[in-house]
Design a protein around this motif. Structure first.
Motif, mmCIF file in Angstrom:
data_model
loop_
_atom_site.group_PDB
_atom_site.id
_atom_site.type_symbol
_atom_site.label_atom_id
_atom_site.label_comp_id
_atom_site.label_asym_id
_atom_site.label_seq_id
_atom_site.Cartn_x
_atom_site.Cartn_y
_atom_site.Cartn_z
ATOM 1 N N PHE A 73 31.611 54.198 36.691
ATOM 2 C CA PHE A 73 32.698 54.648 37.561
ATOM 3 C C PHE A 73 32.727 53.838 38.860
ATOM 4 O O PHE A 73 33.799 53.562 39.394
ATOM 5 C CB PHE A 73 32.576 56.139 37.845
ATOM 6 N N GLN A 74 31.558 53.453 39.359
ATOM 7 C CA GLN A 74 31.512 52.627 40.566
ATOM 8 C C GLN A 74 32.149 51.266 40.291
ATOM 9 O O GLN A 74 32.929 50.762 41.109
ATOM 10 C CB GLN A 74 30.049 52.452 41.016
ATOM 11 N N LEU A 75 31.825 50.675 39.143
ATOM 12 C CA LEU A 75 32.439 49.391 38.779
ATOM 13 C C LEU A 75 33.939 49.527 38.611
ATOM 14 O O LEU A 75 34.712 48.673 39.053
ATOM 15 C CB LEU A 75 31.816 48.851 37.493
ATOM 16 N N LEU A 76 34.384 50.590 37.951
ATOM 17 C CA LEU A 76 35.812 50.785 37.747
ATOM 18 C C LEU A 76 36.543 51.003 39.068
ATOM 19 O O LEU A 76 37.676 50.565 39.240
ATOM 20 C CB LEU A 76 36.062 51.962 36.809
ATOM 21 N N ARG A 77 35.888 51.674 40.003
ATOM 22 C CA ARG A 77 36.529 51.912 41.295
ATOM 23 C C ARG A 77 36.690 50.601 42.062
ATOM 24 O O ARG A 77 37.685 50.401 42.774
ATOM 25 C CB ARG A 77 35.699 52.903 42.104
ATOM 26 N N ASN A 78 35.730 49.696 41.904
ATOM 27 C CA ASN A 78 35.784 48.430 42.636
ATOM 28 C C ASN A 78 36.685 47.394 41.970
ATOM 29 O O ASN A 78 37.025 46.397 42.595
ATOM 30 C CB ASN A 78 34.377 47.850 42.793
ATOM 31 N N MET A 79 37.046 47.611 40.705
ATOM 32 C CA MET A 79 37.910 46.646 40.013
ATOM 33 C C MET A 79 39.353 46.819 40.476
ATOM 34 O O MET A 79 39.809 47.927 40.715
ATOM 35 C CB MET A 79 37.827 46.827 38.497
ATOM 36 N N GLN A 80 40.043 45.702 40.582
ATOM 37 C CA GLN A 80 41.445 45.750 40.970
ATOM 38 C C GLN A 80 42.310 45.773 39.718
ATOM 39 O O GLN A 80 42.004 45.142 38.716
ATOM 40 C CB GLN A 80 41.812 44.535 41.809
ATOM 41 N N LEU A 81 43.387 46.513 39.808
ATOM 42 C CA LEU A 81 44.313 46.554 38.692
ATOM 43 C C LEU A 81 45.143 45.276 38.671
ATOM 44 O O LEU A 81 45.511 44.755 39.727
ATOM 45 C CB LEU A 81 45.236 47.760 38.816
ATOM 46 N N PRO A 82 45.451 44.771 37.504
ATOM 47 C CA PRO A 82 46.300 43.560 37.429
ATOM 48 C C PRO A 82 47.763 43.920 37.674
ATOM 49 O O PRO A 82 48.562 44.020 36.753
ATOM 50 C CB PRO A 82 46.060 43.043 36.009
ATOM 51 N N ASN A 83 48.107 44.139 38.939
ATOM 52 C CA ASN A 83 49.463 44.561 39.273
ATOM 53 C C ASN A 83 50.270 43.433 39.900
ATOM 54 O O ASN A 83 51.104 43.659 40.759
ATOM 55 C CB ASN A 83 49.431 45.775 40.203
ATOM 56 N N GLY A 84 50.017 42.212 39.477
ATOM 57 C CA GLY A 84 50.778 41.092 39.986
ATOM 58 C C GLY A 84 50.117 40.415 41.172
ATOM 59 O O GLY A 84 50.541 39.344 41.593
ATOM 60 N N VAL A 85 49.077 41.016 41.719
ATOM 61 C CA VAL A 85 48.386 40.418 42.841
ATOM 62 C C VAL A 85 47.412 39.390 42.275
ATOM 63 O O VAL A 85 46.750 39.633 41.262
ATOM 64 C CB VAL A 85 47.620 41.504 43.644
ATOM 65 N N THR A 86 47.330 38.263 42.940
ATOM 66 C CA THR A 86 46.405 37.243 42.451
ATOM 67 C C THR A 86 44.976 37.689 42.717
ATOM 68 O O THR A 86 44.659 38.222 43.783
ATOM 69 C CB THR A 86 46.666 35.897 43.159
ATOM 70 N N TYR A 87 44.141 37.488 41.745
ATOM 71 C CA TYR A 87 42.745 37.852 41.870
ATOM 72 C C TYR A 87 41.908 36.737 41.267
ATOM 73 O O TYR A 87 42.388 35.936 40.480
ATOM 74 C CB TYR A 87 42.451 39.197 41.191
ATOM 75 N N HIS A 88 40.670 36.714 41.648
ATOM 76 C CA HIS A 88 39.769 35.671 41.177
ATOM 77 C C HIS A 88 39.318 36.005 39.762
ATOM 78 O O HIS A 88 38.728 37.054 39.514
ATOM 79 C CB HIS A 88 38.555 35.549 42.097
ATOM 80 N N THR A 89 39.603 35.104 38.855
ATOM 81 C CA THR A 89 39.248 35.368 37.460
ATOM 82 C C THR A 89 37.741 35.384 37.263
ATOM 83 O O THR A 89 37.234 36.112 36.407
ATOM 84 C CB THR A 89 39.890 34.316 36.532
ATOM 85 N N GLY A 90 37.012 34.608 38.036
ATOM 86 C CA GLY A 90 35.550 34.599 37.909
ATOM 87 C C GLY A 90 34.957 35.942 38.280
ATOM 88 O O GLY A 90 34.096 36.475 37.574
#
Length: 179
Positions: free
Chosen positions: A51-68
């Protein structure tokens, strides 16, 4: 895996199989329950980490994020899920083994585990209960009297403390005026 020692090494040929059977018997139901409890605690800990990992993950909502970073977190999440499934399988094995160990036991009815007073002795208990009630009533009355005396003593002590406080105040005022 260890290999059994040679028969000529000072042990009889059947000694090793006997120690394996003894080790298998040492794992009793109580130790299995302890292992199960530790496994449940590990499952809860892993779930909290997920749950901690899921909370820290960003949703792919069109915002650029680092794939690494995303791939790293996804890898950690998959590893935690894999460990969680292993822990659940371990818990299932412990549960099945405990049920297997307890299968031959005759269950004791719950009614036998609860102590109760039979109807025959209730006549004797009524006299005892009345005397206990009388004793408790007398004791309560004594406690109430002691409480009243304590309240009076506390009031007297408070008055004495107030008088002493006023006296000290007056002495300090006189000393201050003399200087």
């Amino acid at each position: 895996m260890s290999t059994p020692p040679l028969a000529g090494a000072g042990m009889p040929p059947g000694a090793f199989s006997g120690t394996q059977a003894q080790a298998a018997r040492e794992v009793n139901t109580a130790s299995l329950c302890r292992i199960g409890q530790e496994t449940v605690q590990d499952i809860v800990f892993r779930t909290m980490e997920i749950f901690q990992l899921l909370r820290n993950m960003q949703l792919p909502n069109g915002v650029t994020y680092h794939t690494g970073t995303y791939q790293d977190r996804l890898g950690k999440l998959q590893e935690h899920l894999r460990q969680l499934s292993i822990l659940f399988r371990k818990l299932r094995l412990v549960y099945d083994k405990c049920n297997e160990n307890c299968a031959g036991l005759d269950p004791i009815p719950i009614e036998q585990l609860i102590p109760y007073v039979e109807e025959d002795g209730s006549k004797h208990d009524d006299r005892g209960a009345a005397s206990q009630l009388r004793f408790a009533s007398d004791e309560r009355r004594e406690i109430m009297e002691v409480n009243k005396k304590l309240k009076l003593k506390n009031q007297q002590l408070k008055q004495i403390m107030d008088q002493l406080r006023n006296l000290i105040w007056d002495i300090n005022a006189m000393l201050a005026m003399r200087n």
